[in-house]
Design a protein around this motif. Structure first.
Motif, PDB file in Angstrom:
ATOM      1  N   THR A 186      50.679  42.773  50.560  1.00  0.00           N
ATOM      2  CA  THR A 186      50.046  42.194  49.378  1.00  0.00           C
ATOM      3  C   THR A 186      48.852  43.053  48.981  1.00  0.00           C
ATOM      4  O   THR A 186      47.911  43.232  49.765  1.00  0.00           O
ATOM      5  CB  THR A 186      49.585  40.757  49.653  1.00  0.00           C
ATOM      6  OG1 THR A 186      50.716  39.978  50.071  1.00  0.00           O
ATOM      7  CG2 THR A 186      48.996  40.130  48.397  1.00  0.00           C
TER       8      THR A 186
ATOM      9  N   SER B  51      54.608  40.039  60.257  1.00  0.00           N
ATOM     10  CA  SER B  51      55.816  40.776  59.892  1.00  0.00           C
ATOM     11  C   SER B  51      56.309  41.620  61.062  1.00  0.00           C
ATOM     12  O   SER B  51      55.588  41.869  62.032  1.00  0.00           O
ATOM     13  CB  SER B  51      55.545  41.683  58.688  1.00  0.00           C
ATOM     14  OG  SER B  51      55.148  40.941  57.549  1.00  0.00           O
TER      15      SER B  51
ATOM     16  N   GLU C 132      52.709  42.469  45.028  1.00  0.00           N
ATOM     17  CA  GLU C 132      53.299  42.223  46.340  1.00  0.00           C
ATOM     18  C   GLU C 132      54.586  43.008  46.494  1.00  0.00           C
ATOM     19  O   GLU C 132      55.314  43.242  45.529  1.00  0.00           O
ATOM     20  CB  GLU C 132      53.571  40.728  46.529  1.00  0.00           C
ATOM     21  CG  GLU C 132      54.035  40.356  47.937  1.00  0.00           C
ATOM     22  CD  GLU C 132      54.258  38.859  48.096  1.00  0.00           C
ATOM     23  OE1 GLU C 132      53.537  38.232  48.894  1.00  0.00           O
ATOM     24  OE2 GLU C 132      55.170  38.339  47.413  1.00  0.00           O
TER      25      GLU C 132
ATOM     26  N   VAL D 136      57.892  42.979  49.309  1.00  0.00           N
ATOM     27  CA  VAL D 136      58.513  42.324  50.458  1.00  0.00           C
ATOM     28  C   VAL D 136      59.819  43.039  50.787  1.00  0.00           C
ATOM     29  O   VAL D 136      60.678  43.199  49.919  1.00  0.00           O
ATOM     30  CB  VAL D 136      58.787  40.831  50.196  1.00  0.00           C
ATOM     31  CG1 VAL D 136      59.448  40.191  51.423  1.00  0.00           C
ATOM     32  CG2 VAL D 136      57.498  40.099  49.837  1.00  0.00           C
TER      33      VAL D 136
ATOM     34  N   THR E  98      55.851  42.182  54.681  1.00  0.00           N
ATOM     35  CA  THR E  98      55.181  41.740  53.459  1.00  0.00           C
ATOM     36  C   THR E  98      53.866  42.502  53.308  1.00  0.00           C
ATOM     37  O   THR E  98      53.053  42.529  54.232  1.00  0.00           O
ATOM     38  CB  THR E  98      54.897  40.234  53.485  1.00  0.00           C
ATOM     39  OG1 THR E  98      56.130  39.522  53.628  1.00  0.00           O
ATOM     40  CG2 THR E  98      54.215  39.795  52.199  1.00  0.00           C
TER      41      THR E  98
END
Length: 274
Positions: free
Chosen positions: A201, A240, A183, A185, A199
């Motif tokens: 992933t 986001s 991940e 961020v 974010t």
């Protein structure tokens, strides 16, 4: 203080026009269109109520006009030769880059296209009126700004970017993955307190490069693995917000499951007016 204007043509040649010196053969007598571009505001009326609701605000193109006096010295140049030399840079339709020098230092540039070139040929005081259309309303800082750092595992030790531009700007974030992570961020606390967060992933491995471009008009999230690029937009949290830098101190936090992954952030300052 604005001390000179430069014009660069599509062949890479540059003409410098000092504002207080006519040794170049030209005198910049007036230049307009350097203020912030007006915004077009779109609203919708409210039934049986006074006023309106705002819907959209958009700036249009920038129109820069210059009045150039022609100052021959008659020993090495005359009016005709000086006017002809301007054609190499300011012929209508020509694509150019204008530079603006403040106190001897190049402060900002803007690309433009020459709209018109009008001159009074038969005059004791010859001069030229030039109109240039800049399709982007902002001026660009002449140097790309780059900041390096490493990721953290929490929101401590943010990367501070003191952004001096007067218009919001995007950036290019590059993460050089040197281990397996799942991940990424990014968060930014803007000077006005607005919190922006991105974010992503996915399964990243050592040798990957993640490139996030938040510049309006070219936004993208790209994974480069074994030299081959692929889009990561499907791994992007749709809740986001694309991060932008605002005037003042921006507090960016780069978080990965393990700390120490190196990154760079590159951006160009934008100025709404000079």
């Amino acid at each position: 203080m604005l001390t000179a204007v430069t014009i660069t043509n599509n062949r890479g040649n540059t003409l410098t026009l000092p504002l207080a010196d006519t040794s170049s053969g030209y005198a910049v007598r007036d230049i307009e269109g350097l203020d912030p571009v007006d915004a077009t505001l779109t609203t919708s009326s409210l039934a049986q109520q006074d006023g309106a609701d705002p819907q959209n605000a958009q700036r249009g193109t920038r129109n820069i006009t210059m009045k150039l006096g022609i100052e021959p010295n008659w020993a090495t140049n005359d009016v005709r030769s000086l006017r002809s030399a301007l054609y190499d840079y300011l012929m209508p339709k020509a694509l150019i880059i204008m530079g603006f020098i403040f106190d001897g230092v190049l402060f900002a540039v803007t690309p433009g296209q020459v709209e018109s070139f009008a001159n009074v040929m038969f005059s004791a005081d010859p001069e030229v009126d030039v109109s240039i259309i800049c399709y982007k309303p902002d001026f660009y800082g002449p140097m790309l700004q780059t900041i390096s750092g490493v990721s953290r595992t929490d929101n401590t030790s943010p990367t501070i970017i003191d952004y001096g531009g007067t218009s919001d700007t995007g950036f290019i974030f590059t993460l050089n993955v040197d281990r397996v992570i799942s991940e990424l961020v990014l968060t930014n606390t803007a000077p006005d307190g607005e919190l922006q967060k991105m974010t992503i992933t996915s399964n990243f491995i050592a040798g990957d490069t993640v490139v996030i471009n938040t510049i309006p008009g070219s936004k993208a999230i790209t994974l480069i693995r074994s030299g081959l690029p692929s889009s990561l937009l499907s791994y992007y949290d749709l809740t986001s917000a694309w991060i932008s830098l605002k005037r003042g101190s921006n507090s960016l936090k780069i978080v990965t499951p393990t700390a120490g992954v190196p990154f760079t952030i590159s951006y160009t300052p934008l100025y709404g007016g000079l």
